[in-house]
Design a protein around this motif. Sequence first.
Motif, short mmCIF file in Angstrom:
data_model
loop_
_atom_site.label_atom_id
_atom_site.label_comp_id
_atom_site.label_asym_id
_atom_site.label_seq_id
_atom_site.Cartn_x
_atom_site.Cartn_y
_atom_site.Cartn_z
N GLN A 47 -7.62 -5.76 -3.55
CA GLN A 47 -8.29 -4.80 -3.54
C GLN A 47 -8.29 -3.82 -1.94
N GLN A 48 -7.75 -4.89 -1.11
CA GLN A 48 -7.57 -4.13 0.30
C GLN A 48 -6.41 -3.34 0.30
N THR A 49 -5.31 -3.62 -0.47
CA THR A 49 -3.97 -2.78 -0.66
C THR A 49 -4.14 -1.65 -1.49
N ALA A 50 -5.05 -1.74 -2.28
CA ALA A 50 -5.73 -0.59 -3.35
C ALA A 50 -6.24 0.45 -2.42
N ALA A 51 -7.24 -0.29 -1.64
CA ALA A 51 -8.06 0.62 -0.76
C ALA A 51 -7.12 1.42 0.50
N ALA A 52 -6.31 0.58 0.73
CA ALA A 52 -5.14 1.20 2.02
C ALA A 52 -4.29 2.25 1.33
N ALA A 53 -4.06 2.08 -0.04
CA ALA A 53 -3.25 3.10 -0.75
C ALA A 53 -4.23 4.63 -0.80
N TYR A 54 -5.43 4.45 -1.40
CA TYR A 54 -6.49 5.51 -1.19
C TYR A 54 -6.55 6.05 0.07
N ALA A 55 -6.72 5.29 1.20
CA ALA A 55 -6.72 5.80 2.57
C ALA A 55 -5.68 6.62 2.76
N ALA A 56 -4.42 6.27 2.61
CA ALA A 56 -2.94 7.05 2.70
C ALA A 56 -3.24 8.23 2.23
N LEU A 57 -3.43 8.30 0.74
CA LEU A 57 -3.51 9.68 -0.14
C LEU A 57 -4.43 10.57 0.69
N GLU A 58 -5.75 9.90 1.23
CA GLU A 58 -6.78 10.79 1.56
C GLU A 58 -6.29 11.30 2.93
N GLY A 59 -5.63 10.49 3.83
CA GLY A 59 -5.06 11.29 4.90
C GLY A 59 -3.86 12.25 4.68
N SER A 60 -3.35 12.41 3.59
CA SER A 60 -2.57 13.48 3.27
C SER A 60 -3.09 14.60 2.39
N GLY A 61 -4.35 14.49 2.16
CA GLY A 61 -5.09 15.39 1.42
C GLY A 61 -4.98 15.34 -0.11
N MET A 62 -4.45 14.32 -0.48
CA MET A 62 -4.22 14.37 -2.13
C MET A 62 -5.67 14.00 -2.84
N ALA A 92 0.78 -1.31 -0.05
CA ALA A 92 -0.17 0.02 0.00
C ALA A 92 0.81 1.40 -0.07
N THR A 93 2.04 1.39 0.69
CA THR A 93 2.78 2.41 0.82
C THR A 93 3.54 2.71 -0.64
N SER A 94 3.84 1.58 -1.25
CA SER A 94 4.55 1.86 -2.43
C SER A 94 3.38 2.47 -3.68
N LEU A 95 2.30 1.80 -3.62
CA LEU A 95 1.44 2.31 -4.67
C LEU A 95 0.96 3.56 -4.14
#
Length: 118
Positions: A40-55, A4-7
């Motif tokens: 899909q869990q990894t993809a959702a976690a990547a989106y959650a990380a981007l949402e947390g940073s305001g992207m 998720a981090t690399s994605l």
Amino acid sequence: MTTATSLAAELRRRITAGDYAYGARMPSVRELAERYKTSQQTAAAAYAALEGSGMVRVGRGREGTTVTAGPPADAHLGTFTPPDLTAAKAWRPANDRGATEATIEVVQTAATPEMVAW
């Protein structure tokens, strides 16, 4: 295997490069997982990380995920003149009870490769 981090780092790079413009819809979680050959869990976690940073803003259902950040812009925010500290007066507590100070130890550690990529 994509983490998720690399994605999230790859998507962040593409957003800042302008591949995904401000307000654009991102691929669905399912499409993102298929494209990067991950779960899909990894993809959702990547989106959650981007949402947390305001992207991005992650909507529910058909709303999808939209880009809320744009490419970096040059901005001139003016100049800063530091205050004249020779004219400053020492701080004193208003109630004359005396001042106390708490010290917190801060430790700096080396960045992991994942942090460097981010």
